[in-house]
Design a protein around this motif. Structure first.
Motif, PDB file in Angstrom:
ATOM      1  N   UNK A  48      25.223 -90.914  -8.615  1.00  0.00           N
ATOM      2  CA  UNK A  48      25.517 -90.659 -10.018  1.00  0.00           C
ATOM      3  C   UNK A  48      27.008 -90.492 -10.270  1.00  0.00           C
ATOM      4  N   UNK A  49      27.784 -90.461  -9.198  1.00  0.00           N
ATOM      5  CA  UNK A  49      29.225 -90.329  -9.325  1.00  0.00           C
ATOM      6  C   UNK A  49      29.909 -91.689  -9.364  1.00  0.00           C
TER       7      UNK A  49
ATOM      8  N   UNK B 189      32.758-101.308  -5.418  1.00  0.00           N
ATOM      9  CA  UNK B 189      32.879-102.676  -5.927  1.00  0.00           C
ATOM     10  C   UNK B 189      34.341-103.008  -6.202  1.00  0.00           C
ATOM     11  N   UNK B 190      35.057-102.070  -6.823  1.00  0.00           N
ATOM     12  CA  UNK B 190      36.472-102.290  -7.126  1.00  0.00           C
ATOM     13  C   UNK B 190      37.294-102.437  -5.858  1.00  0.00           C
ATOM     14  N   UNK B 191      36.970-101.642  -4.829  1.00  0.00           N
ATOM     15  CA  UNK B 191      37.704-101.716  -3.563  1.00  0.00           C
ATOM     16  C   UNK B 191      37.503-103.077  -2.897  1.00  0.00           C
TER      17      UNK B 191
ATOM     18  N   UNK C  96      21.045 -92.415 -13.195  1.00  0.00           N
ATOM     19  CA  UNK C  96      21.956 -92.733 -14.287  1.00  0.00           C
ATOM     20  C   UNK C  96      23.345 -92.232 -13.940  1.00  0.00           C
ATOM     21  N   UNK C  97      24.342 -93.095 -14.099  1.00  0.00           N
ATOM     22  CA  UNK C  97      25.722 -92.696 -13.824  1.00  0.00           C
ATOM     23  C   UNK C  97      26.094 -91.487 -14.668  1.00  0.00           C
ATOM     24  N   UNK C  98      26.687 -90.498 -14.013  1.00  0.00           N
ATOM     25  CA  UNK C  98      27.107 -89.285 -14.699  1.00  0.00           C
ATOM     26  C   UNK C  98      26.035 -88.225 -14.825  1.00  0.00           C
TER      27      UNK C  98
ATOM     28  N   UNK D 150      33.784 -97.252 -16.238  1.00  0.00           N
ATOM     29  CA  UNK D 150      34.682 -98.333 -15.856  1.00  0.00           C
ATOM     30  C   UNK D 150      36.145 -97.971 -15.803  1.00  0.00           C
ATOM     31  N   UNK D 151      36.448 -96.678 -15.704  1.00  0.00           N
ATOM     32  CA  UNK D 151      37.852 -96.260 -15.681  1.00  0.00           C
ATOM     33  C   UNK D 151      38.269 -95.655 -14.345  1.00  0.00           C
ATOM     34  N   UNK D 152      37.335 -95.473 -13.432  1.00  0.00           N
ATOM     35  CA  UNK D 152      37.656 -94.866 -12.130  1.00  0.00           C
ATOM     36  C   UNK D 152      38.548 -95.787 -11.318  1.00  0.00           C
ATOM     37  N   UNK D 153      39.568 -95.209 -10.707  1.00  0.00           N
ATOM     38  CA  UNK D 153      40.510 -95.983  -9.898  1.00  0.00           C
ATOM     39  C   UNK D 153      40.049 -96.016  -8.438  1.00  0.00           C
ATOM     40  N   UNK D 154      40.125 -97.181  -7.791  1.00  0.00           N
ATOM     41  CA  UNK D 154      39.723 -97.258  -6.389  1.00  0.00           C
ATOM     42  C   UNK D 154      40.869 -97.010  -5.419  1.00  0.00           C
ATOM     43  N   UNK D 155      42.025 -96.572  -5.918  1.00  0.00           N
ATOM     44  CA  UNK D 155      43.236 -96.494  -5.090  1.00  0.00           C
ATOM     45  C   UNK D 155      43.024 -95.692  -3.811  1.00  0.00           C
TER      46      UNK D 155
END
Length: 323
Positions: free
Chosen positions: A13-14, A21-23, A77-79, A300-305
């Motif tokens: 959920x996090x 996917x972004x990474x 569910x996400x979140x 869709x705002x989480x950064x994969x850095x």
């Protein structure tokens, strides 16, 4: 090196699934890794390839996420964290460790979990990921190191109240922390003869006993004794002057006395790119240096850095262990 890194799903959920996917998008084939979790928890439309065993990850196209499926009880569910999935999350961690210990994976990179969710849903008895991994690895004591290109830090005491630090910070604990850190840097990062800066506990490292006597009574004598054994130690250093650029150039890692003394400087220097590394395990473990971020999950705002840096470091450490 043929074995890929296993990336556990963390709390589904996090933000763990979406930054995985972004990474993959950022790294492509640079770091061979696969995601271990339930494919239903990945963002809709994720380009993925299901694999049956870790070695197949290398054959997956760089623009697709290799997924080793681990079915959960149900979707999420996400979140919206769901304690009924707690045991599934725990099982994924254990399975990931098993894959590393059997050689099917070269290292484990763990996405964030919620300790409260795991405790509420499965009676999770460990303070966090690190302690559970130590249990799985059969070791009694490990060290948490936070690392970025500008700084490496190790807190000697971690998740305890500040009022408890003077009581729990003992000569034995500090010495063990230094020894594990020194051995870990040599084995996992290829740093021989690591230069270790030891922070003081009190302001100005006690200023000759005017602001506390721990430095005079036992920290400095311990540092001096370990220097006599061949350790390259500096300190105890005043905590307020040891993290500027010129000071950082003089050591490879800073061993600090408590959580915030270590984490404030590294998060100030590189908030998005820090990596959590566990030293002292019989296997390699890295993790992004952030939490589940339930509040932004699925937006869709989480950064994969930090995850990208953690995957790269896992591969670097695996190569170092291979020699």
């Amino acid at each position: 090196m043929t074995a890929p890194v296993v990336l556990t799903c963390g709390d589904p959920a996090g933000i763990g699934p979406e930054i995985a996917v972004s990474a993959r998008h950022v790294l492509g084939g640079e770091v061979p890794f696969f995601w271990l979790g339930d494919p239903r928890h990945l963002p809709a439309g994720t380009p993925l390839t299901l694999i049956d065993s870790p070695h197949e990850a290398a054959e997956v196209a760089a623009d697709r996420l290799p997924v080793l499926a681990h079915p959960f009880l149900h979707e999420v569910k996400a979140g919206a964290p769901d304690p009924s999935l707690a045991q599934d999350v725990i099982d994924v961690i254990a399975r990931g460790v098993d894959l590393v210990r059997t050689g099917a994976a070269s290292a484990i990179c763990t996405a964030p979990i919620s300790k409260k969710v795991l405790k509420d849903g499965a009676g999770f008895a460990y303070p966090g990921h690190t302690e559970f991994l130590a249990h799985l690895g059969g070791v009694g004591r490990v060290v948490m190191m936070l690392a970025c290109p500008a700084l490496r830090v190790v807190p000697t005491t971690i998740h305890i109240a500040l009022s408890d630090v003077p009581r729990q910070l003992t000569p034995e604990l500090l010495e063990e922390t230094i020894r594990i850190t020194h051995a870990g840097l040599r084995r996992d990062l290829g740093i021989n003869g690591a230069r270790i800066a030891v922070a003081g506990l009190n302001p100005h490292a006690g200023e000759g006993g005017l602001m506390g006597r721990e430095e005079l009574d036992w920290i400095a004598p311990l540092v001096e004794r370990m220097r006599g054994e061949g350790f390259d130690l500096r300190g105890p250093m005043p905590p307020d002057t040891m993290f500027h650029a010129a000071a950082r150039a003089g050591y490879d890692v800073a061993v600090c006395m408590y959580h915030d003394q270590a984490l404030i400087p590294i998060k100030t220097l590189d908030f998005d790119g820090g990596v959590n590394v566990t030293l002292g395990l019989p296997f390699i473990r890295t993790s992004p240096d952030h939490g589940t971020a339930f509040d932004i999950a699925g937006k869709g705002v989480a950064k994969p850095t930090s995850l990208v840096a953690a995957l790269r470091m896992a591969q670097q450490m695996a190569k170092a262990r291979l020699g």
